[in-house]
Design an enzyme around this catalytic site. Structure first.
Site, PDB file in Angstrom:
ATOM      1  CD  GLU A 195      30.164  -4.357  67.708  1.00  0.00           C
ATOM      2  OE1 GLU A 195      29.676  -5.418  68.159  1.00  0.00           O
ATOM      3  OE2 GLU A 195      31.170  -3.804  68.200  1.00  0.00           O
ATOM      4  CB  CYS A 249      28.433   2.710  69.587  1.00  0.00           C
ATOM      5  SG  CYS A 249      29.834   3.851  69.508  1.00  0.00           S
ATOM      6  CG  HIS A 290      32.633  -0.463  68.242  1.00  0.00           C
ATOM      7  ND1 HIS A 290      31.543  -1.156  68.726  1.00  0.00           N
ATOM      8  CD2 HIS A 290      32.504   0.808  68.736  1.00  0.00           C
ATOM      9  CE1 HIS A 290      30.791  -0.357  69.464  1.00  0.00           C
ATOM     10  NE2 HIS A 290      31.344   0.838  69.489  1.00  0.00           N
TER      11      HIS A 290
END
Lengths: 207, 207, 207, 207
Positions: free
Chosen positions: D81, D144, D166
């Site tokens: 991310e 998350c 992820h």
């Protein structure tokens, strides 16, 4: 003096010859929505020039609200973006052939900036207008996100609300062939949703 | 006697409360297209009853062309189906609570039957009408495929052309929420595409 | 004489330089599964040649079961195909530069042919082996479907069971870049699933 | 004292009974990578508790690098991310039944925070390890993202690098049925990628 809403669209780029966001900016230019005058303006998908073009538009129109729009092939509905990110990382070149990789939009500025237009009210307005819409968690890292970031940054400094709307491709942009095309939305539907959303984004619109 | 085109749609099922295919059948019922009279009829999403309903419609109208239509959530464009398959395998129950698994539509009949309407001409007609469309390789194994199969089988016996059109969800069927909705198409756009396609599917329409 | 299972894979085509189906055919060649000998063979993605190559393999090996395999970019799991269709309509050219449009695989043959391998048992075997799998309603209209159709047609004539398995891309075939790649499956996982499925597809395997 | 890397995973939630991120944290706990000791820790998918759990882990281990991990059904590859956002907007309830809507993670803190782990080097390391991976522009607005935001904020204050990974569903989490399952990745493949990525994320690892 009347309140001004600035709606920007983008010109053609890549495989998108007729950018529906440009058509939307043209259609709304000069309209009155919720007591405000809409100024429509088409910007170039050019990382090195879009900032100056946008700054000139702001200086000329002194808007109370900026809603920038752009097309995102593959999106299935109007997508009101939540957050602009201080990153440029282009999967394709812009119209000037530029393709920055992991470069900030503005050196030293915040990593991210949330939209300051009323997202939930705009979403509800689209629902009432029977226009599919949602809140998107990412505007990507292309010129769309760059403009959104610049608008959000300038808006905090100059006191206007800033948001970004990604629209699907229009039917005119996909060819009917043996293969399934990406999702589309009629321009008239996009316009209906955009008008509804702007109607609640103008300050004092009574939301 | 005038040539008749039968356009069927389906009623509600599962999460689809307003089936756009039903609206299409209603809108076209009684219209004239390419010199033919269109009969629209709404069938139930019921594996145990759709065959009788369809047979009654054929007996009543003696069509030269049958274009059955149904909705397929997730499809992004008009989908003219290439082939009907002699299998029923339902991921969800039909409106009667039936959920067959790997059962033929018609015991002892051919495994698959190709559409006999002019797919390429219909696709081109949609393109000319600026309606996104494509040729789909599968109508699934639910009631839509069942009806397509029955129509294709009856058409070979009784001499009519048979096809199936899957349409996307209409904007009315998706809720605008924080999450991205599935693709949609305006009913008016679907209707424009359907009219264009039927215009070249009628025998002697000069395609 | 031992029962023979023929497993075919395809060579490279388009952007797939290392076809995982070829690797699978190679890995299983000479193995014994459920008392049967597996013969692996790699065919060319060539519409004008694949029929002769396949016929030669059948003549040489006299298999009791044929499971043809191919790769389908974008698939997320092992896909056991339900039905082969008598249509060739290529979205891209094959390795010989051929690109048929709406041409039958075999002129005058049935429109569709269902798989004759035990799909449900093969699916259950994959589940037991913890390999994601599903039943696919379409093998497309490219060379994969062509071979599946030819196998299903020959199988009915010569008495062998015929099926087709589409596999995802392997990790080796996708580049890790800033953009999300298509789904992949490790070759070892594919092989585990394929072995499990063949284990219940051999006649007399006690399923 | 040895450099410490903290790898967190999440426990079960919603339909994910066996969270692959928990398995990864367990597998790496106690391992040495690039001269650093890895501490693995499993956190709860609970918006009201994850902050305290994370703070306790930081206090206990004083890591130089934090890589939080979580599962995202539908993702097809490892997703590093780019940015954490100061928004909580849950599409489903967390394990405590909480479902905040448009609430900040930390009131008054920055809108967004970029990852401070070396994303490009980690991506390249995955490529070298033949593990599909990409840079993701959004970690969503669920727990998350909340943890990623908390890690990025604490990292700026306390001097550690922070990132979020992820992962796709593991094969164990999808059922093989007649319907196509979401993409999966073997746990061993995830682990291979995670090890490769950590190998270049440790300060002084010679990248």
């Amino acid at each position: 003096m009347a309140t001004t809403v600035l709606v920007t669209g983008f010109g053609p780029f890549g495989e998108v010859r007729e950018n529906p966001s440009a058509a939307l900016a043209e259609r709304l230019d000069g309209e009155k929505i919720a007591g405000a005058v809409v100024r429509g303006m088409i910007l170039d998908v050019a990382t090195g020039r879009v900032g100056r073009q946008f700054a000139a538009a702001i200086a000329a129109h002194r808007p109370a609200v900026v809603l920038a729009t752009g097309v995102a092939a593959g999106r299935s509905a109007l997508a009101f973006e939540r957050v602009a990110v201080n990153v440029r990382d282009f999967a394709i070149a812009d119209v000037d052939g530029e393709r920055p990789c992991d470069v900030p939009v503005v050196e030293g500025a915040p990593d991210g900036l949330l939209a300051t237009v009323p997202l939930r009210a705009m979403l509800a307005a689209c629902r009432d207008a029977v226009v599919p819409a949602y809140l998107s968690p990412t505007a990507g890292t292309f010129v769309c996100n760059q403009l959104f970031y610049l608008a959000a940054l300038a808006g905090r400094r100059e006191g206007f609300a800033a948001g970004f709307l990604h629209v699907p491709l229009a039917p005119q942009s996909v060819s009917s062939s043996a293969e399934a095309p990406p999702p589309t939305m009629e321009l008239a539907t996009m316009e209906r949703g955009l008008r509804a959303a702007l109607g609640v984004a103008v300050p004092g619109a009574g939301r």
